[in-house]
Enzyme design. Structure first.
Site, mmCIF file in Angstrom:
data_model
loop_
_atom_site.group_PDB
_atom_site.id
_atom_site.type_symbol
_atom_site.label_atom_id
_atom_site.label_comp_id
_atom_site.label_asym_id
_atom_site.label_seq_id
_atom_site.Cartn_x
_atom_site.Cartn_y
_atom_site.Cartn_z
ATOM 1 N N SER A 102 0.820 -1.215 0.000
ATOM 2 C CA SER A 102 0.000 0.000 0.000
ATOM 3 C C SER A 102 0.855 1.267 0.000
ATOM 4 O O SER A 102 1.648 1.485 -0.900
ATOM 5 C CB SER A 102 -0.948 -0.051 1.210
ATOM 6 O OG SER A 102 -1.893 0.972 1.180
ATOM 7 N N ASP A 241 -1.280 1.113 -3.763
ATOM 8 C CA ASP A 241 -2.148 0.069 -4.317
ATOM 9 C C ASP A 241 -3.529 0.595 -4.667
ATOM 10 O O ASP A 241 -4.414 -0.162 -5.048
ATOM 11 C CB ASP A 241 -2.247 -1.120 -3.366
ATOM 12 C CG ASP A 241 -3.049 -0.826 -2.113
ATOM 13 O OD1 ASP A 241 -3.162 0.361 -1.737
ATOM 14 O OD2 ASP A 241 -3.559 -1.777 -1.493
#
Length: 444
Positions: A102, A241
């Site tokens: 992420s 992400d």
């Protein structure tokens, strides 16, 4: 054994804490656990990743682990986390695996798992997977070994899904999108252009090492400068992400997840799309969000910090909108997890429908100054529950009344007590936070 899975899968320094051996073991165990729960067919897994260099290595390990346990694997390539969740359903898969850390720095990586329907796995299933990491016994051989194939149009399928959620053309909007040199670098500009917007793509050239580096949702000031430079109507910032979204208005002001949720909630309520007239948010959402929702007759259900808990509450209550201040926004009518691109599309759709600027829409909520102080202690849970601390919190809460709020909680990962205070002005908030922090420090 310490729990392997955190609130967002398995995460750590790639090739150190998160090794190829661990990735292979997690994938193989996940395939075995899911197969044991449903023996009616051969498991199918979809695998995607963000563009970090270590993702290539970990993807190979995950694919090998899945196939070695007898699962057929569909490789999706580089694409956002919410695309993997969506394609679990579209491709009738039993398991989705996203390899990403992420918004974390490039050296980190992670493994996120989605079950049937594109939902995050419940804690019980994750525990079964962890317990099965070192399982021994006969493995599939011959034709029972899983097969591996590619899905070359994975991004196109996801973009088509996004376009279906945006009924109004975005023609006339000029936007800057900061892709964080991450998983959205192809999908985001493509989706926004096909929806009709004029798109200026920023940090959309990933090279494996530049993901999140001075860009994306963790550095919105970069996007703000670009919005002003290009005279854009708004800016959209994604993380590595792309499961989150922050925005910037035409004047360069950041519009955070709370404000985005306020805009979407009011629009959905007006359209009769806000289930039970309720929004789901975490305890860290700004008091300004609660006040704005109260003014518009919208209830707010509050959860612990973490999109996992927001998702649980959304599913339990059948609600249609929830999220976090950080920009994780979930719209269960269109997605099973936080989707930064979907959030951006719905936000721009609201601009197109109303003819209002993002700045005007965002004024429905006034962010109260929020001060957070982290206090190191020896025993966070004991200190947070101490009578002196509880009394101090009650006193400050009474003093602030309806114009402020106190949140004091032990950290989930460190020996810290987090003291958060909101008040009409920053000086009042800082003074109250420092006062409470002093009491916590004296006890701890």
């Amino acid at each position: 054994m310490a729990r392997l899975f955190g609130t967002d899968g398995v995460r750590g320094l790639a090739n150190d804490e998160l090794t190829p051996e661990l990735a292979l073991a997690v994938a193989a165990s996940a395939a075995r656990v899911l197969a044991a729960h449903d023996r009616s067919h051969r498991p199918i897994a979809v695998v995607g990743r963000d563009p970090r260099a270590s993702g290539e290595m970990l993807e190979a390990a995950v694919v090998a682990g899945l196939a070695s346990a007898g699962a057929d694997v569909l490789r999706l390539g580089v694409l956002p986390t919410p695309a993997v969740a969506h394609l679990v359903t579209e491709l009738s898969a039993d398991l989705g695996v996203m390899i990403s850390a992420s918004h974390n720095p490039m050296p980190d990586n992670g493994i996120k798992l989605f079950g049937e329907g594109g939902h995050k796995l419940p804690d019980g299933i994750e525990d079964e997977i962890q317990h099965g990491l070192n399982a021994t016994g006969p493995r599939p051989t011959g034709a029972q070994i899983g097969r591996v194939s590619e899905v070359p149009d994975a991004v196109d399928r996801y973009v088509a899904h996004l376009l279906e959620t945006t009924p109004t053309s975005l023609a006339g909007l000029r936007i800057v999108v900061d892709c964080a040199n991450g998983a959205s670098s192809v999908a985001a500009p493509d989706a926004y252009r096909k929806a009709g917007a004029e798109v200026i793509a920023l940090h959309a050239e990933p090279d494996g090492v530049n993901i999140n580096e001075g860009c994306g949702s963790t550095h919105p000031e970069v996007l703000a400068a670009a919005v002003l430079e290009h005279g854009a109507d708004l800016g959209i910032a994604h993380d590595g992400d792309a499961d989150r979204c922050l925005a910037v208005d035409a004047d360069g002001r950041v519009v955070d997840g709370d404000q985005i949720m306020a805009v979407l909630a009011i629009g959905m309520a007006e359209a009769g799309e806000l289930a039970d007239h309720t929004l789901v948010a975490t305890v860290m959402s700004n008091l300004g969000l609660h006040l704005a929702m109260k003014e518009h007759g919208i209830a707010v259900r509050t959860t612990a910090v973490g999109d996992r808990y927001v998702l649980e509450e959304l599913r339990a209550g059948g609600y249609s909108l929830g999220g976090e201040q950080s920009g994780h926004v979930v719209l269960p009518g269109f997605a099973t997890t936080g989707d930064g691109l979907l959030t951006a599309m719905r936000l721009m759709n609201r601009m197109a429908v109303t003819g209002k600027s993002l700045r005007e829409l965002a004024t429905v909520m006034r962010r109260l100054p929020q001060v957070l102080v982290n206090v190191p202690v020896t025993d966070k849970n004991t200190v947070a529950g101490a009578p002196a601390v509880r009394d101090a919190v009650a006193d400050v809460t009474a003093e602030l009344g309806d114009e402020g709020r106190v949140l004091l909680r032990p950290s989930g990962t460190e020996q810290l007590v987090r003291v958060m205070v909101e008040a009409p002005d920053v000086d009042t908030a800082q003074a109250a936070a420092d006062r409470l922090a002093g009491v916590v420090a004296s006890v701890g």
